[in-house]
Design a protein around this motif. Structure first.
Motif, PDB file in Angstrom:
ATOM      1  N   GLU A   1       7.137   1.327  -4.663  1.00  0.00           N
ATOM      2  CA  GLU A   1       8.242   0.727  -3.921  1.00  0.00           C
ATOM      3  C   GLU A   1       8.402  -0.752  -4.297  1.00  0.00           C
ATOM      4  O   GLU A   1       7.476  -1.398  -4.773  1.00  0.00           O
ATOM      5  N   THR A   2       9.589  -1.277  -4.072  1.00  0.00           N
ATOM      6  CA  THR A   2       9.907  -2.647  -4.448  1.00  0.00           C
ATOM      7  C   THR A   2       9.486  -3.629  -3.358  1.00  0.00           C
ATOM      8  O   THR A   2       9.702  -3.380  -2.166  1.00  0.00           O
ATOM      9  N   VAL A   3       8.894  -4.734  -3.758  1.00  0.00           N
ATOM     10  CA  VAL A   3       8.538  -5.816  -2.843  1.00  0.00           C
ATOM     11  C   VAL A   3       9.785  -6.640  -2.545  1.00  0.00           C
ATOM     12  O   VAL A   3      10.463  -7.099  -3.474  1.00  0.00           O
ATOM     13  N   GLU A   4      10.082  -6.833  -1.263  1.00  0.00           N
ATOM     14  CA  GLU A   4      11.284  -7.554  -0.867  1.00  0.00           C
ATOM     15  C   GLU A   4      10.922  -8.925  -0.301  1.00  0.00           C
ATOM     16  O   GLU A   4       9.784  -9.179   0.101  1.00  0.00           O
ATOM     17  N   ASP A   5      11.918  -9.796  -0.274  1.00  0.00           N
ATOM     18  CA  ASP A   5      11.740 -11.125   0.303  1.00  0.00           C
ATOM     19  C   ASP A   5      11.326 -10.994   1.771  1.00  0.00           C
ATOM     20  O   ASP A   5      11.918 -10.219   2.528  1.00  0.00           O
ATOM     21  N   GLY A   6      10.306 -11.726   2.176  1.00  0.00           N
ATOM     22  CA  GLY A   6       9.816 -11.684   3.547  1.00  0.00           C
ATOM     23  C   GLY A   6       8.702 -10.695   3.785  1.00  0.00           C
ATOM     24  O   GLY A   6       8.048 -10.749   4.832  1.00  0.00           O
ATOM     25  N   ASP A   7       8.467  -9.777   2.851  1.00  0.00           N
ATOM     26  CA  ASP A   7       7.399  -8.782   3.028  1.00  0.00           C
ATOM     27  C   ASP A   7       6.031  -9.443   3.114  1.00  0.00           C
ATOM     28  O   ASP A   7       5.798 -10.524   2.545  1.00  0.00           O
ATOM     29  N   LEU A   8       5.113  -8.778   3.797  1.00  0.00           N
ATOM     30  CA  LEU A   8       3.699  -9.103   3.709  1.00  0.00           C
ATOM     31  C   LEU A   8       3.108  -8.200   2.638  1.00  0.00           C
ATOM     32  O   LEU A   8       3.175  -6.978   2.743  1.00  0.00           O
ATOM     33  N   VAL A   9       2.541  -8.806   1.606  1.00  0.00           N
ATOM     34  CA  VAL A   9       2.136  -8.068   0.421  1.00  0.00           C
ATOM     35  C   VAL A   9       0.618  -7.977   0.355  1.00  0.00           C
ATOM     36  O   VAL A   9      -0.090  -8.991   0.417  1.00  0.00           O
ATOM     37  N   SER A  10       0.139  -6.756   0.231  1.00  0.00           N
ATOM     38  CA  SER A  10      -1.296  -6.504   0.098  1.00  0.00           C
ATOM     39  C   SER A  10      -1.658  -6.584  -1.380  1.00  0.00           C
ATOM     40  O   SER A  10      -1.076  -5.857  -2.205  1.00  0.00           O
ATOM     41  N   VAL A  11      -2.571  -7.482  -1.724  1.00  0.00           N
ATOM     42  CA  VAL A  11      -2.922  -7.707  -3.130  1.00  0.00           C
ATOM     43  C   VAL A  11      -4.437  -7.790  -3.306  1.00  0.00           C
ATOM     44  O   VAL A  11      -5.144  -8.294  -2.440  1.00  0.00           O
ATOM     45  N   HIS A  12      -4.896  -7.259  -4.422  1.00  0.00           N
ATOM     46  CA  HIS A  12      -6.246  -7.566  -4.889  1.00  0.00           C
ATOM     47  C   HIS A  12      -6.144  -8.795  -5.783  1.00  0.00           C
ATOM     48  O   HIS A  12      -5.212  -8.912  -6.595  1.00  0.00           O
ATOM     49  N   ILE A  13      -7.079  -9.721  -5.633  1.00  0.00           N
ATOM     50  CA  ILE A  13      -7.067 -10.964  -6.400  1.00  0.00           C
ATOM     51  C   ILE A  13      -8.445 -11.213  -6.987  1.00  0.00           C
ATOM     52  O   ILE A  13      -9.459 -11.109  -6.286  1.00  0.00           O
ATOM     53  N   VAL A  14      -8.467 -11.527  -8.276  1.00  0.00           N
ATOM     54  CA  VAL A  14      -9.702 -11.976  -8.925  1.00  0.00           C
ATOM     55  C   VAL A  14      -9.464 -13.390  -9.432  1.00  0.00           C
ATOM     56  O   VAL A  14      -8.473 -13.653 -10.121  1.00  0.00           O
TER      57      VAL A  14
END
Length: 314
Positions: free
Chosen positions: A87-100
């Motif tokens: 699905e597309t990430v939209e403006d204002g979304d809370l985005v779950s990310v893995h970060i290294v």
């Protein structure tokens, strides 16, 4: 420790983009006209020095190489490494990310994969997210991998260098199933087209001796724990119907530890599920204290009512 690690990593994605310290009346994303708001061609070329072997979804990248002189970055920079298919990430979304996070020598310094769970970042300029990352993150698809780097704010300290995997995203309002509230003595909550609540409080309404939690929308996400770091939208009113605080008015969801809020929030939100919207009716003793007006810190005294959308946790 997981929440502490997540907050430490995400701080570089938010604070780097600020033009200075903010006050409660100012947006943390305030910028000057001279600020760089998109990745320059020179910085994008430096960012191409981040490469790695292919990684499966939900797995940390391997054989990461950090090449090029990242000390020459003129500003934060971000780019897509590989596209996603979800699905597309939209403006204002809370985005779950893995970060290294990596040192300039290519050594891993911090990883949410090691923590066992991704972290959450707000895809919103109002939240202070670095504009260069915001530019790349919006309209990406779930599963995309991004590179991000930013000059250090301190001398003799490595630049911030990160690789991200977009795992999921949620809209900045509760998406649970609306619930019928049959008790006519309770305040009535109405939502506008954006999801922002307003409230009508019956004459003579009083809080009970303990915090009440009334579920307005029932989510089906994970259960919130009293030790969680929570992302939420909320508005608060006194019993005269005067709104004294609202994340909606600031333009973005807020994040906080349930260990560092008033007792009524901790008691009323722990045990609820993500995706839910709840009304909290909090007696003065479990809020900011009894009385009228505000205390010395500017917080409202007396019984209070909040409507809270539970969105995500770190």
């Amino acid at each position: 420790m997981r929440a502490l690690t997540a907050v430490t990593v995400v701080a570089a994605l938010v604070l780097t983009g600020c033009s200075g310290e903010s006050t409660p009346e100012e947006s943390p994303s305030t910028t000057t006209s001279e600020e760089v708001t998109s990745t320059t061609a020179e910085d994008a070329k430096i960012l191409e020095g981040i490469t790695y072997s292919a990684a499966n979804a939900g797995e940390a990248p391997t054989d990461v190489k950090i090449e090029g002189d990242f000390t020459k970055l003129s500003a934060p920079a971000a780019r897509e490494i590989s596209p996603g298919t979800g699905e597309t990430v939209e403006d204002g979304d809370l985005v779950s990310v893995h970060i290294v996070s990596y040192s300039a020598a290519g050594e891993t310094t911090q990883s949410t994969y090691d923590d066992g769970a991704p972290t959450t970042i707000p895809n919103s300029a109002a939240s202070g997210l670095v504009s260069q990352l915001l530019d790349v993150l919006t309209n990406q698809k779930i599963g995309a991998r991004l590179a991000f780097a930013a000059p250090s704010q301190e001398e003799d300290v490595d630049p911030n260098i990160m690789v991200m995997e977009i795992v999921d995203s949620v809209r900045p309002w509760a998406t649970g199933e609306p619930q019928e509230v049959t008790d006519a003595s309770l305040p009535t909550v109405t939502l506008d087209d954006s999801g922002q609540p307003s409230i009508e409080i019956p004459d003579g309404f009083e809080a009970t001796d303990d915090t009440q939690t009334i579920v307005l929308k029932q989510g089906d996400g994970a259960e919130v724990k009293e030790t969680d770091y929570l992302h939420a939208q909320y508005s608060g009113w006194n019993l005269q119907g005067e709104r004294f605080d609202s994340s909606w008015e600031r333009g973005a969801a807020t994040a906080f530890s349930l260990q560092q809020v008033i007792q009524g929030w901790t008691k009323g939100l722990a045990g609820q599920k993500l995706g839910s919207q709840v009304m909290l009716i909090i007696p003065a003793e479990q809020a900011y204290g009894a009385g009228e007006g505000n205390n010395e810190s500017g917080q409202p005294l007396g019984d209070l009512i909040f409507v809270v959308d539970l969105l995500a946790v770190n």
